[in-house]
Design an enzyme around this catalytic site. Structure first.
Site, PDB file in Angstrom:
ATOM      1  N   GLY A 212       0.568  -0.741  -0.102  1.00  0.00           N
ATOM      2  CA  GLY A 212      -0.409  -0.086   0.218  1.00  0.00           C
ATOM      3  C   GLY A 212       1.108   1.409   0.078  1.00  0.00           C
ATOM      4  N   GLU A 216      -0.764   3.584  -2.987  1.00  0.00           N
ATOM      5  CA  GLU A 216      -1.144   4.754  -2.977  1.00  0.00           C
ATOM      6  C   GLU A 216      -0.279   5.880  -3.654  1.00  0.00           C
ATOM      7  OE1 GLU A 216      -4.185   4.912  -1.559  1.00  0.00           O
ATOM      8  OE2 GLU A 216      -4.266   3.016  -1.632  1.00  0.00           O
ATOM      9  N   HIS A 369       9.983  -4.498  10.846  1.00  0.00           N
ATOM     10  CA  HIS A 369      10.826  -6.409  11.702  1.00  0.00           C
ATOM     11  C   HIS A 369      12.025  -6.112  10.137  1.00  0.00           C
ATOM     12  CE1 HIS A 369      11.667 -10.151  10.827  1.00  0.00           C
ATOM     13  NE2 HIS A 369      11.659 -10.168  12.714  1.00  0.00           N
ATOM     14  N   LYS A 410      18.935  -6.947  17.089  1.00  0.00           N
ATOM     15  CA  LYS A 410      18.839  -6.133  15.906  1.00  0.00           C
ATOM     16  C   LYS A 410      18.997  -4.618  16.346  1.00  0.00           C
ATOM     17  CE  LYS A 410      15.005  -9.487  15.164  1.00  0.00           C
ATOM     18  NZ  LYS A 410      13.608  -9.516  15.265  1.00  0.00           N
TER      19      LYS A 410
END
Length: 446
Positions: A212, A216, A369, A410
């Site tokens: 999207g 968009e 993520h 991370k």
């Protein structure tokens, strides 16, 4: 008998005044029942009606008993007072526990003083001392500015540095690599223009979004999105061909225009795949779409022009997927390789070289993520700013605070991090105003 009745009436009221180790026993004197004190051990054969012929107990015995009771009562009062004073002192010390000084260690809570007039710059700077999420936003501004200000020259030269990395001019030119992630709803909103500004001026290095977040941006170049209301009934909107995104409205005709625009591009991509052996990946498809839209209002246009990679591993999860689905029946054969993109995405982090990396992530889900996981490949990012309204209590990655990502490697344990619990449409433009926009000239000089 009169003395017995009188004693039975008076005993309950006078009894508590007597020592607990003693008991009251009626003694007849001058025709009245008087209570004498005796030891608690009952008489072997108590006589309820004393013999008048027996001598009466001297009044001095009674006086001594009451004097003893008086002394006991006084001692009890003194003991009660001492206990009360001790208890009060204990409670007082608990309530008014001595504090460790915070002077010079913490920011004092102060809001903006409008008596100074309306100074928006100072108003934004007062956020950090306001408290709650305003302070978190103020801290996020600080973390992003640290990202932008960092240079390799800030670090100590290590023994294994290359000759180039020892050069001072080179070290001053190496800055933090910034990863920007966001969900599609933000591109549906006016935040799209904030993202476009950052990409247009090459203020970020890598972009990750959802399907999207791609479509968009392109659709808005073909037809506008409108403001509606959160409470508009779905069935009514469906009957009118209007799609609701929160309090935004997207006419269904917009997607028809999108189909008319993109299908010929897919046809051309398929020909290039067959005739020129072009290997299409999601990021390469996105770059092609940014080139084809050729509209300066599009952040994808600027990403293509500035050679900023835009990754979207879930490219089929949206209207783009619908278009690829329809195209696969009309002209089957187009292949999009996601494996090459995961190599490219992880490589952006792994091959950052001596640079530090920073993450700015709006919303959650896949972009959050994907960026975090790529930075795990280099033992974690050095800066992280999360802006979303998700909570961590359901165990979702979307709601997780930066410290959870530290446990996965991370984000580095030494990293500067903050999460702002706020709608990104409110927080992000403010953050950009106090960071990227305020440092535009410095960033572009680099």
């Amino acid at each position: 008998m009169l003395s017995q009745r009188l004693a039975s009436v008076l005993a309950p009221s006078l009894g508590p005044l007597l020592a607990p180790s003693l008991e009251a026993r009626p003694v007849a004197r001058h025709g009245l029942a008087v209570f004498a004190r005796s030891e608690a051990t009952p008489d072997p054969d108590p006589d309820p009606d004393p013999d008048p012929s027996q001598p009466l107990r001297p009044l001095s015995d009674l006086s001594n008993g009451f004097a003893l009771q008086h002394r006991i009562s006084q001692e009890s009062v003194r003991m009660d007072a001492a206990m009360k004073e001790s208890l009060l002192a204990s409670v007082h010390s608990t309530v008014f526990k001595e504090s460790e000084t915070l002077e010079g260690k913490c920011i004092k809570i102060e809001g903006y003083d409008f008596n100074r007039g309306v100074d928006y710059r100072q108003l934004l700077r007062s956020m950090v001392s306001t408290g709650f999420q305003a302070s978190n936003l103020g801290e996020a501004i600080g973390v992003v500015n640290q990202m932008l200000d960092w240079r390799l020259s800030d670090e100590t030269i290590t023994e294994n540095c290359s000759e180039e990395e020892r050069d001072q001019a080179y070290r001053e030119s190496v800055r933090c690599k910034v990863f920007l992630g966001f969900t599609s709803n933000l591109i549906s909103s006016g935040v799209r223009d904030t993202v476009r500004y950052l990409v247009q001026h090459h203020m970020v290095d890598v972009v990750v979004t959802t399907a999207g977040g791609i479509e968009e941006d392109l659709i808005k170049c073909l037809a506008p999105t409108y403001k509606g209301d959160f409470s508009l009934p779905g069935a009514l909107l469906r009957s009118k061909g209007l799609n609701r995104i929160g309090n935004l409205l997207v006419p269904n005709d917009n997607y028809c225009k999108f189909e008319d625009w993109i299908i010929p591009i897919f046809d051309q991509m398929l020909r290039e795949q067959k005739e020129e052996n072009v290997l299409w990946t999601p990021s390469r498809v996105i770059a092609r779409l940014g080139k084809e839209i050729n509209d300066e209002r599009s952040y994808l246009y600027w990403a293509h022009k500035n050679n900023i990679p835009v990754f979207c591993p879930g490219l089929t999860d949206g209207s783009l997927g619908d278009m690829l689905y329809f195209h696969s029946f009309r002209s089957p054969g187009l292949i999009i390789d996601v494996i090459q993109d995961i190599r490219a995405m992880n490589g952006e982090a792994v091959h950052a070289g001596p640079r530090k990396t920073g993450m700015i992530i709006l919303g959650g889900g896949m972009p959050k993520h994907h960026i975090s996981n790529a930075n795990m490949m280099r033992n974690g990012a050095d800066f992280a700013v999360f802006i979303n309204t998700a909570q961590e209590f359901d165990g979702s990655d979307s709601g997780a605070r930066p410290d959870e990502a530290v446990s996965w490697g991370k984000i580095r344990g030494s990293a500067k991090t903050v999460k702002v619990h706020c709608d990104a449409t409110i927080a992000f433009p403010i953050l950009v105003a106090e960071t990227f926009a305020a440092r535009k000239e410095i960033i572009q000089q680099d």
